[in-house]
Write a protein that holds these residues in place. Structure first.
Motif, PDB file in Angstrom:
ATOM      1  N   ALA A   1       7.453 -17.094 -10.390  1.00  0.00           N
ATOM      2  CA  ALA A   1       8.364 -17.270  -9.258  1.00  0.00           C
ATOM      3  C   ALA A   1       8.517 -15.955  -8.492  1.00  0.00           C
ATOM      4  CB  ALA A   1       9.723 -17.764  -9.750  1.00  0.00           C
ATOM      5  N   PHE A   2       8.632 -14.852  -9.211  1.00  0.00           N
ATOM      6  CA  PHE A   2       8.735 -13.542  -8.568  1.00  0.00           C
ATOM      7  C   PHE A   2       7.482 -13.242  -7.752  1.00  0.00           C
ATOM      8  CE2 PHE A   2       7.644  -9.006  -8.750  1.00  0.00           C
ATOM      9  CZ  PHE A   2       8.753  -8.446  -8.122  1.00  0.00           C
ATOM     10  N   THR A   3       6.309 -13.541  -8.316  1.00  0.00           N
ATOM     11  CA  THR A   3       5.040 -13.264  -7.634  1.00  0.00           C
ATOM     12  C   THR A   3       4.869 -14.158  -6.415  1.00  0.00           C
ATOM     13  OG1 THR A   3       4.096 -12.685  -9.794  1.00  0.00           O
ATOM     14  CG2 THR A   3       2.556 -12.986  -7.982  1.00  0.00           C
ATOM     15  N   GLU A   4       5.289 -15.411  -6.519  1.00  0.00           N
ATOM     16  CA  GLU A   4       5.231 -16.310  -5.360  1.00  0.00           C
ATOM     17  C   GLU A   4       6.139 -15.811  -4.239  1.00  0.00           C
ATOM     18  OE1 GLU A   4       6.288 -19.978  -7.174  1.00  0.00           O
ATOM     19  OE2 GLU A   4       4.224 -20.491  -7.759  1.00  0.00           O
ATOM     20  N   GLY A   5       7.295 -15.261  -4.600  1.00  0.00           N
ATOM     21  CA  GLY A   5       8.170 -14.677  -3.588  1.00  0.00           C
ATOM     22  C   GLY A   5       7.508 -13.488  -2.903  1.00  0.00           C
ATOM     23  N   PHE A   6       6.773 -12.690  -3.674  1.00  0.00           N
ATOM     24  CA  PHE A   6       6.043 -11.552  -3.101  1.00  0.00           C
ATOM     25  C   PHE A   6       4.968 -12.051  -2.137  1.00  0.00           C
ATOM     26  CE2 PHE A   6       2.436  -8.468  -3.755  1.00  0.00           C
ATOM     27  CZ  PHE A   6       2.955  -7.468  -2.935  1.00  0.00           C
ATOM     28  N   CYS A   7       4.288 -13.131  -2.485  1.00  0.00           N
ATOM     29  CA  CYS A   7       3.257 -13.702  -1.599  1.00  0.00           C
ATOM     30  C   CYS A   7       3.862 -14.116  -0.258  1.00  0.00           C
ATOM     31  CB  CYS A   7       2.604 -14.913  -2.262  1.00  0.00           C
ATOM     32  SG  CYS A   7       1.540 -14.510  -3.660  1.00  0.00           S
ATOM     33  N   ARG A   8       5.022 -14.743  -0.310  1.00  0.00           N
ATOM     34  CA  ARG A   8       5.675 -15.163   0.941  1.00  0.00           C
ATOM     35  C   ARG A   8       6.056 -13.943   1.777  1.00  0.00           C
ATOM     36  NH1 ARG A   8       7.865 -19.002  -2.708  1.00  0.00           N
ATOM     37  NH2 ARG A   8       9.746 -17.748  -3.026  1.00  0.00           N
ATOM     38  N   LYS A   9       6.505 -12.895   1.096  1.00  0.00           N
ATOM     39  CA  LYS A   9       6.864 -11.657   1.802  1.00  0.00           C
ATOM     40  C   LYS A   9       5.639 -11.028   2.472  1.00  0.00           C
ATOM     41  CE  LYS A   9      11.278 -10.633   1.474  1.00  0.00           C
ATOM     42  NZ  LYS A   9      12.114 -10.317   2.673  1.00  0.00           N
ATOM     43  N   ILE A  10       4.496 -11.066   1.797  1.00  0.00           N
ATOM     44  CA  ILE A  10       3.273 -10.502   2.385  1.00  0.00           C
ATOM     45  C   ILE A  10       2.991 -11.157   3.732  1.00  0.00           C
ATOM     46  CG2 ILE A  10       0.755 -10.370   2.158  1.00  0.00           C
ATOM     47  CD1 ILE A  10       1.134 -10.006  -0.855  1.00  0.00           C
ATOM     48  N   LEU A  11       3.032 -12.486   3.772  1.00  0.00           N
ATOM     49  CA  LEU A  11       2.768 -13.206   5.023  1.00  0.00           C
ATOM     50  C   LEU A  11       3.804 -12.860   6.086  1.00  0.00           C
ATOM     51  CD1 LEU A  11       1.746 -16.742   3.676  1.00  0.00           C
ATOM     52  CD2 LEU A  11       0.261 -14.854   4.356  1.00  0.00           C
ATOM     53  N   ARG A  12       5.069 -12.728   5.671  1.00  0.00           N
ATOM     54  CA  ARG A  12       6.130 -12.404   6.621  1.00  0.00           C
ATOM     55  C   ARG A  12       5.951 -10.980   7.170  1.00  0.00           C
ATOM     56  NH1 ARG A  12      11.865 -13.695   4.348  1.00  0.00           N
ATOM     57  NH2 ARG A  12      10.753 -15.686   4.154  1.00  0.00           N
ATOM     58  N   TRP A  13       5.653 -10.022   6.248  1.00  0.00           N
ATOM     59  CA  TRP A  13       5.464  -8.638   6.688  1.00  0.00           C
ATOM     60  C   TRP A  13       4.297  -8.524   7.663  1.00  0.00           C
ATOM     61  CZ3 TRP A  13       5.672  -6.703   0.965  1.00  0.00           C
ATOM     62  CH2 TRP A  13       7.016  -6.629   0.551  1.00  0.00           C
ATOM     63  N   LYS A  14       3.199  -9.197   7.322  1.00  0.00           N
ATOM     64  CA  LYS A  14       2.025  -9.154   8.200  1.00  0.00           C
ATOM     65  C   LYS A  14       2.342  -9.774   9.555  1.00  0.00           C
ATOM     66  CE  LYS A  14      -2.066  -8.907   5.265  1.00  0.00           C
ATOM     67  NZ  LYS A  14      -3.372  -9.520   4.996  1.00  0.00           N
ATOM     68  N   SER A  15       3.037 -10.896   9.541  1.00  0.00           N
ATOM     69  CA  SER A  15       3.369 -11.591  10.780  1.00  0.00           C
ATOM     70  C   SER A  15       4.285 -10.748  11.657  1.00  0.00           C
ATOM     71  CB  SER A  15       4.040 -12.930  10.457  1.00  0.00           C
ATOM     72  OG  SER A  15       4.457 -13.574  11.633  1.00  0.00           O
ATOM     73  N   MET A  16       5.274 -10.091  11.042  1.00  0.00           N
ATOM     74  CA  MET A  16       6.212  -9.248  11.792  1.00  0.00           C
ATOM     75  C   MET A  16       5.491  -8.078  12.433  1.00  0.00           C
ATOM     76  SD  MET A  16       9.460  -9.198   9.181  1.00  0.00           S
ATOM     77  CE  MET A  16      10.185  -7.795  10.019  1.00  0.00           C
ATOM     78  N   ASP A  17       4.585  -7.434  11.676  1.00  0.00           N
ATOM     79  CA  ASP A  17       3.865  -6.278  12.207  1.00  0.00           C
ATOM     80  C   ASP A  17       2.927  -6.681  13.337  1.00  0.00           C
ATOM     81  OD1 ASP A  17       5.133  -4.461  10.639  1.00  0.00           O
ATOM     82  OD2 ASP A  17       3.544  -4.287   9.141  1.00  0.00           O
ATOM     83  N   ILE A  18       2.291  -7.844  13.187  1.00  0.00           N
ATOM     84  CA  ILE A  18       1.371  -8.317  14.240  1.00  0.00           C
ATOM     85  C   ILE A  18       2.160  -8.604  15.515  1.00  0.00           C
ATOM     86  CG2 ILE A  18      -0.105 -10.236  14.918  1.00  0.00           C
ATOM     87  CD1 ILE A  18      -1.052 -10.319  11.969  1.00  0.00           C
ATOM     88  N   ARG A  19       3.352  -9.263  15.369  1.00  0.00           N
ATOM     89  CA  ARG A  19       4.166  -9.561  16.543  1.00  0.00           C
ATOM     90  C   ARG A  19       4.676  -8.272  17.211  1.00  0.00           C
ATOM     91  NH1 ARG A  19       6.452 -13.688  13.285  1.00  0.00           N
ATOM     92  NH2 ARG A  19       8.361 -12.453  13.043  1.00  0.00           N
ATOM     93  N   ARG A  20       5.048  -7.296  16.340  1.00  0.00           N
ATOM     94  CA  ARG A  20       5.549  -6.045  16.861  1.00  0.00           C
ATOM     95  C   ARG A  20       4.454  -5.313  17.639  1.00  0.00           C
ATOM     96  NH1 ARG A  20       6.848  -3.787  12.301  1.00  0.00           N
ATOM     97  NH2 ARG A  20       8.845  -4.859  12.162  1.00  0.00           N
ATOM     98  N   GLU A  21       3.223  -5.343  17.083  1.00  0.00           N
ATOM     99  CA  GLU A  21       2.104  -4.666  17.745  1.00  0.00           C
ATOM    100  C   GLU A  21       1.790  -5.350  19.082  1.00  0.00           C
ATOM    101  OE1 GLU A  21      -2.600  -3.711  16.909  1.00  0.00           O
ATOM    102  OE2 GLU A  21      -1.286  -4.145  15.227  1.00  0.00           O
ATOM    103  N   ALA A  22       1.855  -6.675  19.104  1.00  0.00           N
ATOM    104  CA  ALA A  22       1.581  -7.406  20.338  1.00  0.00           C
ATOM    105  C   ALA A  22       2.629  -7.094  21.411  1.00  0.00           C
ATOM    106  CB  ALA A  22       1.543  -8.909  20.062  1.00  0.00           C
ATOM    107  N   ALA A  23       3.896  -6.986  20.976  1.00  0.00           N
ATOM    108  CA  ALA A  23       4.968  -6.683  21.926  1.00  0.00           C
ATOM    109  C   ALA A  23       4.810  -5.266  22.490  1.00  0.00           C
ATOM    110  CB  ALA A  23       6.314  -6.833  21.220  1.00  0.00           C
TER     111      ALA A  23
END
Length: 284
Positions: A262-284
């Motif tokens: 469960a802890f590792t699955e939470g980390f996986c979700r965070k990876i996608l969120r972190w990547k998505s946030m950085d990509i959006r920030r870079e685009a902005a």
């Protein structure tokens, strides 16, 4: 048979075109009486032939030991560095001085440990004429120390590639991730993967895992207890593009308990969120 060596005649001899006994055995004619008395096998003779300045008495003493084939093959290699009689006395003394689980190991284990140590010492250009090098006080300790040095030298080019990947943004998205019980540790050197695999007795230290990791898509992460952040606990291989757990194993490839998964699955979700946030920030 004419030479009075029926045991040798009945053994597995090499398919060679030797014209006489010295050519076949690698030992001079003055060894013939000792061969007859001891009825030496071909492996025993080969082992003595590997020792520099060996004499007939060395063959007699070796045959009196009645060692099995595994021990003789190991001694043949060891004989390039140290006398067979000395080596046997040294290895047996190391066995007697060992404690705990080590003491339960049989003679071939200690001979193999000694052979590997001598090979590593030579590869590191140690002075093999020094008695302290040939017969260290604590064989296991010295063996493990040299093994670490050899692994470090082998890992150096890959460590440089790893550092280059980090410098070029391998972990551009990464942030600290932990809860009250567990935390994620990011490998920073090639040797980190090797150590993780050795400590947990699984294959994550293999080259294929390293090559995939530095490409930044199928990556390896260490799941540690917060109370013991430096002690390997579970290892995760994660597809960082999809957030999917590819593998999650502990010692000997044991499955993770539900709270670690469960802890590792939470980390996986965070990876996608972190990547998505950085990509959006870079685009902005």
């Amino acid at each position: 048979m004419k030479a009075g060596l029926p045991v040798l005649a009945a053994g597995n001899l090499p398919d060679a075109s030797a014209k006489n006994l010295p050519e076949l055995t690698g030992l001079g004619k003055h060894f013939l009486p000792a061969m007859r008395e001891s009825q030496a096998s071909f492996q025993e003779i080969k082992t003595i032939a590997a020792q520099r300045n060996a004499g007939p008495e060395d063959l007699r003493q070796l045959c009196a030991q009645r060692l099995d084939g595994d021990c003789l093959i190991l001694l043949e290699r060891i004989a390039r560095f140290n006398g067979i009689g000395r080596s046997l006395r040294y290895v047996r003394a190391q066995k007697e001085a060992s404690t705990g689980r080590m003491r339960r190991n049989k003679l071939p284990y200690f001979l193999r440990l000694y052979r590997d140590y001598l090979d590593m010492a030579q590869s590191l250009k140690s002075d093999m004429s020094q008695r302290a090098i040939l017969e260290p006080r604590d064989l296991k300790e010295r063996h493990d120390l040299l093994a670490a040095r050899v692994n470090e030298l082998k890992s150096r080019p890959d460590n440089e590639r790893f550092q280059q990947a980090v410098d070029e943004g391998l972990y551009w998205w990464a942030q600290e991730y932990a809860n009250d019980s567990y935390r994620v540790v990011y490998p920073m050197k090639r040797s980190d993967l090797t150590t993780e695999g050795q400590c947990l007795n699984h294959c994550v230290g293999g080259q294929a895992y390293f090559e995939r990791h530095i490409l930044g898509h199928q990556m390896v992460f260490f799941i540690r207890k917060v109370s013991a952040p430096d002690k390997p606990y579970f290892t995760a291989e994660i597809d960082t593009d999809t957030g999917r757990i590819i593998q999650l194993y502990g010692f000997g490839d044991c499955s993770a308990p539900k709270e670690v998964r469960a802890f590792t699955e939470g980390f996986c979700r965070k990876i996608l969120r972190w990547k998505s946030m950085d990509i959006r920030r870079e685009a902005a």
